[in-house]
Design an enzyme around this catalytic site. Structure first.
Site, PDB file in Angstrom:
ATOM      1  N   ASP A   1     -33.728  17.195  45.104  1.00 20.37           N
ATOM      2  CA  ASP A   1     -34.558  16.418  44.186  1.00 20.37           C
ATOM      3  C   ASP A   1     -35.781  15.887  44.906  1.00 20.37           C
ATOM      4  O   ASP A   1     -35.718  15.549  46.092  1.00 20.37           O
ATOM      5  CB  ASP A   1     -33.761  15.247  43.607  1.00 20.37           C
ATOM      6  CG  ASP A   1     -33.405  14.208  44.658  1.00 20.37           C
ATOM      7  OD1 ASP A   1     -34.168  13.224  44.818  1.00 20.37           O
ATOM      8  OD2 ASP A   1     -32.393  14.383  45.360  1.00 20.37           O
ATOM      9  N   SER A   2     -36.904  15.841  44.195  1.00 18.88           N
ATOM     10  CA  SER A   2     -38.149  15.281  44.713  1.00 18.88           C
ATOM     11  C   SER A   2     -38.540  15.951  46.031  1.00 18.88           C
ATOM     12  O   SER A   2     -38.762  17.162  46.065  1.00 18.88           O
ATOM     13  CB  SER A   2     -38.007  13.764  44.864  1.00 18.88           C
ATOM     14  OG  SER A   2     -39.262  13.157  45.064  1.00 18.88           O
ATOM     15  N   ALA A   3     -38.603  15.198  47.148  1.00 15.99           N
ATOM     16  CA  ALA A   3     -38.877  15.829  48.434  1.00 15.99           C
ATOM     17  C   ALA A   3     -37.796  16.845  48.780  1.00 15.99           C
ATOM     18  O   ALA A   3     -38.064  17.872  49.419  1.00 15.99           O
ATOM     19  CB  ALA A   3     -38.971  14.770  49.531  1.00 15.99           C
TER      20      ALA A   3
ATOM     21  N   HIS B   1     -38.555   9.861  37.058  1.00 15.43           N
ATOM     22  CA  HIS B   1     -38.411  10.731  38.213  1.00 15.43           C
ATOM     23  C   HIS B   1     -36.954  10.784  38.686  1.00 15.43           C
ATOM     24  O   HIS B   1     -36.315   9.757  38.867  1.00 15.43           O
ATOM     25  CB  HIS B   1     -39.315  10.193  39.335  1.00 15.43           C
ATOM     26  CG  HIS B   1     -39.361  11.024  40.559  1.00 15.43           C
ATOM     27  ND1 HIS B   1     -39.801  12.326  40.568  1.00 15.43           N
ATOM     28  CD2 HIS B   1     -39.027  10.729  41.851  1.00 15.43           C
ATOM     29  CE1 HIS B   1     -39.749  12.799  41.798  1.00 15.43           C
ATOM     30  NE2 HIS B   1     -39.266  11.857  42.585  1.00 15.43           N
TER      31      HIS B   1
END
Length: 326
Positions: free
Chosen positions: A165-167, A288
């Protein structure tokens, strides 16, 4: 391409009161705090310290979930099992998010134990090296080493999934591209939740005001920090610029109002142009990496059912291919 995998999905549902309330809380707390702290190394250290304090508070996991520490040379991790009905011949390698300087495998257990449950396989959540001490290259080295370790332990590539997820979504895509470029065996599929894929110098304009959590200026600042001295359009630095020819099926999940929405959407479009089946899901007004809120948000629990369907479609596709080859 399989129609079961290659699809754009926009789940239609009334936004739950839990999600609406949390969006308001995030907008009034986390977003302004991030705007203040993410301006220099000292502020990053404070943010990291706050997250570390949160990790020390024991999380409440269901009784059927087990967590076992693991060590991989330069970094640590943990095996997470979401129940007794687990196929130990398969594995899912998970890369947590946190903008490459905060969070850990422990902070993301609300995601990893549920991924284990729906995939019916153990999840190896990696505590890869992060900034500001370490670089993107160090994180990628750890990811590649962990994947190779799974192969060395006897897991077949077709029995391994990648997710992040994300990074961690960035790291998932960079790992796929690096494995492909090095001619190494590829996993069966990859799942990216709100992936951060564009670390170039392009300023973010989409959803700058609508995003309840991430301040666009601070995301751009972090991107400049992590890419200092690098070619920020190198696909291993900004996977949005990658050629995805030959990589396995992808699932990309985003929220409609987050500033990283187009980071995921652009990868989905590019990968399809390169012949890769992609399930792209855009969830209405979800923040997010909303999957991490599954303990309190109904939509976050529901997304794991969608992930389960994607994994099932990937496995069915592989079985059909095997039967046709035979």
């Amino acid at each position: 391409m399989s129609d079961e995998i290659d699809a754009d999905i926009h789940p239609e549902y009334p936004v739950s009161w839990q999600a609406a309330a949390l969006n308001g809380v995030l907008r009034g707390t986390m977003k302004p705090i991030s705007t203040i702290l993410l301006r220099n190394t000292a502020g990053m250290a404070v943010a990291s310290r706050l997250i570390c304090l949160g990790e020390r508070v024991p999380g409440i996991l269901p009784k059927h979930v087990t967590v076992k520490p693991e060590t991989f040379g330069s970094c640590d991790g943990e095996w997470v099992r979401g129940g007794d009905d687990i196929d130990e011949s398969k594995a899912l390698l998970y890369f947590h998010g946190g903008a490459y300087f905060i969070c850990s495998a422990a902070t993301h257990r609300p995601i990893t134990w549920r991924l284990s449950a729906v995939s019916r396989r153990p999840v190896l959540a990696l505590d890869y090296r992060q900034g500001p001490i370490h670089t993107l290259a160090h994180s990628l080295t750890d990811a590649l080493s962990a994947y190779q370790s799974l192969l060395d332990r006897g897991y077949r590539p077709q029995d391994i999934l990648l997710a992040g997820d994300s990074a961690g979504g960035h790291l998932t895509l960079a790992t796929l591209l690096a494995l492909r470029d090095q001619g190494r065996p590829l996993p069966a599929a990859a799942i990216c939740m709100s992936p951060w894929t564009d670390l170039s110098d392009a300023r973010r304009r989409v959803n700058c005001w609508a995003d309840p959590l991430l301040p666009a200026g601070r995301v751009d600042w972090l991107a400049r920090r992590w890419t200092d001295g690098l070619d920020c359009r190198d696909p291993l630095v900004s996977p949005v610029y990658g050629d995805y020819t030959g990589v396995p099926p992808l699932m990309i999940v985003t929220g409609s109002t987050e500033i990283l929405r187009d980071d995921g959407r652009r990868v989905a479009l590019s990968a399809r142009e390169n012949g890769v089946p992609v399930t792209y899901e855009e969830w209405n007004r979800m923040p997010h990496v909303f999957a991490i809120l599954a303990d309190v948000v109904p939509e976050a629990r529901l997304v794991f059912q969608h992930i389960s369907r994607f994994i099932g479609a990937v496995e069915a596709r592989a079985e059909r291919s095997g039967m046709e080859a035979a």
